[in-house]
Design a protein around this motif. Structure first.
Motif, mmCIF file in Angstrom:
data_model
loop_
_atom_site.group_PDB
_atom_site.id
_atom_site.type_symbol
_atom_site.label_atom_id
_atom_site.label_comp_id
_atom_site.label_asym_id
_atom_site.label_seq_id
_atom_site.Cartn_x
_atom_site.Cartn_y
_atom_site.Cartn_z
ATOM 1 N N GLY A 31 0.821 -1.207 0.000
ATOM 2 C CA GLY A 31 0.000 0.000 0.000
ATOM 3 C C GLY A 31 0.853 1.255 0.000
ATOM 4 N N ARG A 32 1.934 1.220 0.734
ATOM 5 C CA ARG A 32 2.859 2.356 0.780
ATOM 6 C C ARG A 32 3.505 2.583 -0.584
ATOM 7 N NH1 ARG A 32 8.561 2.206 3.965
ATOM 8 N NH2 ARG A 32 9.332 4.270 3.363
ATOM 9 N N ILE A 33 3.873 1.493 -1.258
ATOM 10 C CA ILE A 33 4.475 1.596 -2.593
ATOM 11 C C ILE A 33 3.513 2.291 -3.549
ATOM 12 C CG2 ILE A 33 5.323 0.294 -4.585
ATOM 13 C CD1 ILE A 33 7.210 0.155 -2.199
ATOM 14 N N LEU A 34 2.254 1.886 -3.510
ATOM 15 C CA LEU A 34 1.256 2.471 -4.403
ATOM 16 C C LEU A 34 1.045 3.954 -4.097
ATOM 17 C CD1 LEU A 34 -0.740 2.056 -6.681
ATOM 18 C CD2 LEU A 34 -2.424 1.274 -4.997
ATOM 19 N N LYS A 35 1.042 4.310 -2.821
ATOM 20 C CA LYS A 35 0.862 5.718 -2.445
ATOM 21 C C LYS A 35 2.010 6.582 -2.966
ATOM 22 C CE LYS A 35 -1.965 5.084 1.710
ATOM 23 N NZ LYS A 35 -2.009 5.220 3.198
ATOM 24 N N VAL A 36 3.223 6.055 -2.893
ATOM 25 C CA VAL A 36 4.379 6.802 -3.405
ATOM 26 C C VAL A 36 4.241 7.001 -4.909
ATOM 27 C CG1 VAL A 36 6.875 6.722 -3.804
ATOM 28 C CG2 VAL A 36 5.951 6.062 -1.578
ATOM 29 N N ALA A 37 3.856 5.948 -5.618
ATOM 30 C CA ALA A 37 3.696 6.051 -7.073
ATOM 31 C C ALA A 37 2.615 7.067 -7.431
ATOM 32 C CB ALA A 37 3.361 4.685 -7.657
ATOM 33 N N GLU A 38 1.539 7.081 -6.670
ATOM 34 C CA GLU A 38 0.451 8.028 -6.927
ATOM 35 C C GLU A 38 0.881 9.464 -6.631
ATOM 36 O OE1 GLU A 38 -3.423 5.169 -5.992
ATOM 37 O OE2 GLU A 38 -2.498 6.336 -4.375
ATOM 38 N N LYS A 39 1.839 9.616 -5.735
ATOM 39 C CA LYS A 39 2.321 10.943 -5.355
ATOM 40 C C LYS A 39 3.188 11.569 -6.445
ATOM 41 C CE LYS A 39 4.770 13.261 -1.561
ATOM 42 N NZ LYS A 39 5.521 13.046 -0.286
ATOM 43 N N PHE A 40 3.730 10.729 -7.346
ATOM 44 C CA PHE A 40 4.613 11.217 -8.410
ATOM 45 C C PHE A 40 4.046 10.810 -9.777
ATOM 46 C CE2 PHE A 40 7.326 10.913 -4.691
ATOM 47 C CZ PHE A 40 8.081 12.081 -4.751
ATOM 48 N N PRO A 41 2.938 11.431 -10.187
ATOM 49 C CA PRO A 41 2.288 11.034 -11.445
ATOM 50 C C PRO A 41 3.135 11.284 -12.686
ATOM 51 C CG PRO A 41 1.327 13.063 -10.590
ATOM 52 C CD PRO A 41 2.221 12.532 -9.512
ATOM 53 N N ASP A 42 4.128 12.180 -12.581
ATOM 54 C CA ASP A 42 5.002 12.417 -13.729
ATOM 55 C C ASP A 42 6.026 11.300 -13.905
ATOM 56 O OD1 ASP A 42 6.066 13.297 -11.269
ATOM 57 O OD2 ASP A 42 7.632 14.431 -12.310
ATOM 58 N N LEU A 43 6.267 10.527 -12.850
ATOM 59 C CA LEU A 43 7.270 9.461 -12.908
ATOM 60 C C LEU A 43 6.685 8.094 -13.240
ATOM 61 C CD1 LEU A 43 9.611 10.195 -9.847
ATOM 62 C CD2 LEU A 43 9.862 10.935 -12.218
ATOM 63 N N PHE A 44 5.399 7.905 -12.957
ATOM 64 C CA PHE A 44 4.833 6.557 -13.077
ATOM 65 C C PHE A 44 3.511 6.545 -13.841
ATOM 66 C CE2 PHE A 44 7.170 6.708 -9.009
ATOM 67 C CZ PHE A 44 8.124 5.721 -9.251
ATOM 68 N N PHE A 45 3.349 5.491 -14.642
ATOM 69 C CA PHE A 45 2.063 5.169 -15.246
ATOM 70 C C PHE A 45 1.399 4.114 -14.356
ATOM 71 C CE2 PHE A 45 4.815 5.963 -19.063
ATOM 72 C CZ PHE A 45 4.235 7.167 -19.436
ATOM 73 N N LEU A 46 0.120 4.278 -14.093
ATOM 74 C CA LEU A 46 -0.634 3.298 -13.314
ATOM 75 C C LEU A 46 -1.773 2.758 -14.166
ATOM 76 C CD1 LEU A 46 -0.968 5.203 -9.892
ATOM 77 C CD2 LEU A 46 0.837 3.636 -10.604
ATOM 78 N N ARG A 47 -1.945 1.453 -14.142
ATOM 79 C CA ARG A 47 -3.085 0.878 -14.865
ATOM 80 C C ARG A 47 -3.617 -0.333 -14.108
ATOM 81 N NH1 ARG A 47 -1.770 -3.689 -17.946
ATOM 82 N NH2 ARG A 47 0.438 -3.968 -18.458
ATOM 83 N N GLU A 48 -4.894 -0.557 -14.274
ATOM 84 C CA GLU A 48 -5.552 -1.669 -13.595
ATOM 85 C C GLU A 48 -5.476 -2.932 -14.449
ATOM 86 O OE1 GLU A 48 -6.966 -1.504 -10.435
ATOM 87 O OE2 GLU A 48 -5.945 0.439 -10.458
ATOM 88 N N GLU A 49 -5.286 -4.049 -13.785
ATOM 89 C CA GLU A 49 -5.251 -5.343 -14.466
ATOM 90 C C GLU A 49 -6.131 -6.323 -13.697
ATOM 91 O OE1 GLU A 49 -1.667 -7.918 -16.195
ATOM 92 O OE2 GLU A 49 -1.824 -8.097 -14.018
ATOM 93 N N ARG A 50 -6.985 -7.019 -14.423
ATOM 94 C CA ARG A 50 -7.841 -8.010 -13.775
ATOM 95 C C ARG A 50 -7.064 -9.313 -13.598
ATOM 96 N NH1 ARG A 50 -12.976 -8.346 -12.656
ATOM 97 N NH2 ARG A 50 -13.466 -6.474 -13.879
ATOM 98 N N VAL A 51 -7.022 -9.814 -12.376
ATOM 99 C CA VAL A 51 -6.310 -11.059 -12.100
ATOM 100 C C VAL A 51 -7.271 -12.221 -11.863
ATOM 101 C CG1 VAL A 51 -4.247 -9.945 -11.227
ATOM 102 C CG2 VAL A 51 -6.113 -10.425 -9.657
#
Length: 242
Positions: free
Chosen positions: A46-66
């Motif tokens: 959860g912490r990893i995801l929060k960091v990624a969300e905090k830097f939208p210029d550095l990371f692309f986020l996408r949802e994947e169905r598992v």
């Protein structure tokens, strides 16, 4: 007390470790946590995801169905911030930057190879320490351009013989750092074939960047071979006695 504010996201802190881990391919926050966090990684996703969300210029986020009822978020590093900083620090022209953009898929693949080699041969805990993603990515690019430069500037016989000699005299170092990796050589050859003159200029510019500590010794050895393969190339020139 709050966490230390990160002044250089590509050069320090958890965000830098995440950026490097998520550069070769999209990964889930749990997969990244297993690579970059000491201890129970499942509690850090959860912490990893929060960091990624905090830097939208550095990371692309996408949802994947598992599964039918479950989704997960994949994190993928954006190459552009690295490339923009590299262009500024090395004085790359727009043409040179576009050449590197054209090799993005192969560059990501290269980083994955170098990262796997580092974790396997040098330090399994590497991504859990003080990581400078910009420095590591620059080093991977510099090493690959060095190989491409050999293919661009030396006669084929000289390049092949030099690599053969290096593999025989420094097998452990070369295996650990990727110099003997066939995939890296294939990509380097493609770079040399498609952008021969630019490869020479790119290497001369990118060699100004700092080198990851794990590769400093290697570059000293490679540059020691520089005079050797130049002399070998000269000896293989037409008109020379062999």
């Amino acid at each position: 007390m709050g966490r230390k504010k990160i002044g250089d996201p590509l050069g320090e802190g958890l965000v830098s470790r995440i950026y490097l881990a998520a550069f070769p391919q999209p990964r889930s926050s749990y997969e990244i946590a297993r690579l970059v966090v000491r201890g129970e990684s499942i509690n850090s996703s959860g912490r990893i995801l929060k960091v990624a969300e905090k830097f939208p210029d550095l990371f692309f986020l996408r949802e994947e169905r598992v599964s039918r009822h479950k989704m997960r978020t994949l994190i993928f590093s954006n190459m552009e911030p690295f490339l923009l900083r590299l262009s500024e620090e090395c004085g790359l022209s727009s043409e040179e930057a576009n050449i590197l953009r054209g090799f993005e898929a192969n560059f990501r693949k290269l980083v994955g190879i170098y990262l796997d080699l580092t974790l396997k041969h040098m330090d399994p805990e590497y991504l859990r320490g003080n990581v400078n993603a910009f420095e590591d990515l620059s080093t991977a690019l510099r090493l690959t351009l060095y190989i491409a430069r050999l293919y661009s500037s030396a006669r084929p016989q000289a390049a092949e013989f030099t690599f053969s000699l290096m593999n025989k005299t420094l097998p452990v170092v070369l295996d650990a750092t990727g110099i003997s990796n066939k995939e890296i050589h294939e990509i380097a050859r493609n770079i040399a074939d498609m952008a021969q003159q630019q490869t020479l200029r790119l290497y001369d510019k990118i060699r100004k960047t700092p080198i990851s500590s794990y590769y400093k010794g290697l570059f000293m050895m490679l540059e020691g071979f520089e005079k050797y393969y130049q002399a070998l190339e000269k000896s293989l020139s037409p008109g020379k006695d062999h």
